[in-house]
Design an enzyme around this catalytic site. Structure first.
Site, PDB file in Angstrom:
ATOM      1  CD  GLU A 228      -4.512 -28.994   6.089  1.00  0.00           C
ATOM      2  OE1 GLU A 228      -4.550 -29.608   7.177  1.00  0.00           O
ATOM      3  OE2 GLU A 228      -4.248 -29.527   4.999  1.00  0.00           O
TER       4      GLU A 228
ATOM      5  CG  ASP B  86      -7.574 -37.248   8.031  1.00  0.00           C
ATOM      6  OD1 ASP B  86      -8.190 -38.263   8.382  1.00  0.00           O
ATOM      7  OD2 ASP B  86      -7.871 -36.091   8.409  1.00  0.00           O
TER       8      ASP B  86
HETATM    9  C1  BDP Z   1      -3.570 -32.159   8.087  1.00  0.00           C
HETATM   10  C2  BDP Z   1      -3.772 -32.768   6.707  1.00  0.00           C
HETATM   11  C3  BDP Z   1      -5.240 -32.959   6.368  1.00  0.00           C
HETATM   12  C4  BDP Z   1      -5.946 -33.617   7.537  1.00  0.00           C
HETATM   13  C5  BDP Z   1      -5.812 -32.696   8.747  1.00  0.00           C
HETATM   14  C6  BDP Z   1      -6.538 -33.262   9.980  1.00  0.00           C
HETATM   15  O1  BDP Z   1      -3.162 -31.969   5.717  1.00  0.00           O
HETATM   16  O2  BDP Z   1      -5.358 -33.746   5.208  1.00  0.00           O
HETATM   17  O3  BDP Z   1      -7.271 -33.948   7.282  1.00  0.00           O
HETATM   18  O4  BDP Z   1      -4.453 -32.612   9.060  1.00  0.00           O
HETATM   19  O5  BDP Z   1      -5.918 -34.015  10.707  1.00  0.00           O
HETATM   20  O6  BDP Z   1      -2.361 -32.492   8.601  1.00  0.00           O
HETATM   21  O7  BDP Z   1      -7.700 -32.949  10.179  1.00  0.00           O
END
Ligand code: BDP
Length: 580
Positions: free
Chosen positions: A488, A168
């Protein structure tokens, strides 16, 4: 590989500027180097072209290089590079995020001029890192399988050579980091490794080209000599060592001045120790709590290209946020940001470009050897940086469908990282939201990093239930006896979109989302870090879930804070005072 230096024995010529450029067999145009080429023209092909692009410039070898050794150093060319001198191939490199050198000493006379050509191939597939979706025409959202006309459309896209990322972020490419012509004595220093320990014992190893005597002098931050040794490897003892601390402590740096015959190189290092003990992450023996958003190399105009103004601004915004760390999601960053972090006291989780490995077939593909090479090169490049505290083997692979296969793939990489790093930093693999009870490899890491989108991709908008579900999962992890970082979590937020009711995409929702998740984390001692997704909005490929890119930034792409940035700034001021 040493970073280029200018000093009394070394001359480095930066080749940044305007080069000739062509897309495939297209017309010659001009392009700025270093930068991604993709946003430097309104021509749509600059963003959609899949294949080779060609860069060309004149390379002058100064007459004063006579008797010296000189190399061309490419900090990064994405993704695969072929280099030609006067039309003849002189080097190749695979992978777009790590440096490579080509020795020109016996190829180009001092005082001569040459045509330098660099071919860069941006195609990504199942054998590249990051991974591309070979043959698939949609990454995000439903692609309506089975509908005759849609299937015909997809076939047509494949025939046109569509090549989409399995990740992404926009597949920015080209000569994205500096190209330099570096001259040094023929008998020269090739590599330096420094392994400091808290009691002031500094072990070092120096690799050289040619025979001679190595001398090492350790200088403190004021340039005063505090220790000295001779030999290609050995130990220097520093009395009353000053430790490198993360911000707001003092990130104290020493310099190992290495002399070898006519050559000299200054290698900075910090005396600090990182370790995992029980459910804690320790920096210099004291528990540390990581708090800082993950960061992409991404900005308007430059794309993923090196921009030191942006890097400096970002560091100052990290200080403004009261943040103490970031992950180089999802690839090794430019060397300059690690140097800045060493000086600013910002901690780094350094990640390989192993992203997009969510397909279960992945473990049947022949990728491991290449992955191991990239991991090794990253560790060799970055091992002297005190700011680097954790290695990340990759981001969000599939780990729960075939847990044994995943384990067999990743565990040897975990062992390799420990073997290759003389400082033996903790190692992690960043886990995707999954059926965590089935996962074998994520809990096997030194420190557990999990990405979770409760309240966004699942239980969307219902923050009360998101908290309930996250807490249930955290209860499960609590028994594992490992420290954990929520690596994240985030919500797409359109800057300027407000609502008295905090609904998805508004700035109020993003602030509320973080408040809710943080309340869950605050109840648990084994949680040693919070790393929101993401520092700033960034460019992605087009798709029904992306409005002008990924909008989960705490800042807009041009670094204006959203409401949540202010809220996190206040929270992290308190955390800074209490926990770090
Ligand atoms: C996570 C990924 C990250 C994406 C994020 C998203 O690690 O690279 O940009 O989701 O969806 O799963 O914003």
């Amino acid at each position: 590989m040493l970073y280029p230096q200018n000093n009394k024995s070394r001359i480095t010529i930066d080749m940044s500027g305007i080069w000739d450029f062509r897309l495939g067999e297209g017309p010659w145009q001009r392009i700025a180097v270093p930068a991604s080429y993709n946003d430097q023209s309104p021509d749509p092909l600059f963003r959609s072209h899949a294949g080779t692009v060609c860069y060309r410039t004149q390379l002058n070898i100064p007459a004063l290089f006579h008797g010296m050794r000189y190399v061309l150093r490419f900090d990064a060319v994405a993704h695969d590079a072929t280099v030609l001198l006067d039309g003849e191939e002189i080097g190749r490199h695979r992978g777009g995020f790590l440096p490579f050198e080509i020795d020109l000493t016996d190829r180009a006379e001092p005082g001569s001029a040459h045509e330098l050509t660099v071919m860069a191939d941006n195609r990504i597939n199942h054998s590249t890192l990051p991974i591309g979706t070979e043959g698939d025409t949609a990454f995000f959202g439903s692609d309506n399988p089975g509908i005759t006309s849609v299937e015909a459309g997809k076939k047509r896209q494949r025939e046109k050579g569509i090549n989409l990322p399995a990740f992404d972020f926009f597949n920015y490419t080209g000569i994205q980091r500096p190209v330099r012509l570096c001259a040094m004595p023929r008998c020269c220093i090739q590599d330096i490794t420094v392994v400091p320990s808290l009691d002031g014992h500094i072990q070092y190893t120096v690799e050289t080209l040619g025979e001679g005597t190595v001398e090492v002098t350790i200088l403190d931050m004021e340039g005063r000599e505090v220790g000295r040794a001779q030999g290609a490897q050995g130990t220097v003892e520093i009395e009353n060592p000053v430790l490198w601390e993360s911000w707001p402590g003092t990130p104290y740096l020493y310099t190992a001045r290495v002399r070898f015959e006519g050559d000299q190189y200054d290698q900075t290092f910090g005396i600090r120790q990182v370790e995992v003990k029980g459910t804690q992450l320790l920096l210099n023996g004291k528990p540390i709590y990581l708090h800082g958003p993950c960061r992409h190399e991404d900005s308007p105009f430059h794309g993923r290209g090196l921009d030191q103004v942006l890097n400096m601004t970002d560091m100052n915004l990290y200080h403004w946020l009261n943040a103490n760390c970031f992950r180089t999601s999802h690839y090794p960053n430019a060397e300059e940001i690690y140097q800045l972090c060493d000086r600013e006291g910002i901690l780094i989780v350094d990640e390989t470009p192993a992203v997009g490995m969510w397909a279960d077939e992945h473990y049947g593909w022949d990728l491991w050897d290449y992955h191991a090479k990239v991991l090794t090169e990253m560790i060799h490049r970055d091992r002297n940086h005190p700011s680097v505290i954790i290695w990340s083997l990759g981001n969000e692979p599939s780990t729960d469908t075939y847990p044994d296969k995943a384990y067999d793939y990743w565990y040897p990489l975990y062992e390799l990282a420990h073997r290759e790093d003389p400082q033996n930093r903790p190692v992690t693999l960043v886990g995707c939201q999954n059926i965590y009870e089935r996962d074998r490899i994520i809990p096997a890491m030194d420190i557990v990093f999990i990405n979770r989108y409760y309240g966004w991709y699942n239980l969307s908008g219902d923050l009360e239930t998101a908290a309930y579900a996250l807490k249930m999962e955290l209860d499960w992890w609590a028994d594992k006896g490992k420290p954990m970082v929520l690596s994240e979590y985030g919500a797409d937020t359109v800057a300027g979109l407000h609502g008295a009711v905090p609904e998805m995409f508004t700035e109020e929702f993003q602030a509320e989302f973080y408040r809710t998740i943080h309340a869950c984390l605050d109840e648990r001692d084994f949680v040693v870090g919070e790393m929101p997704w993401v520092y700033a909005d960034f460019s992605t490929c087009q798709g029904p879930m992306r409005v002008g890119g990924n909008r989960k930034g705490l800042f807009t792409r041009d670094r204006r804070p959203k409401l949540a940035a202010h809220a996190l700034r206040a929270r992290w001021a308190e955390i800074k005072a209490k926990k770090s």
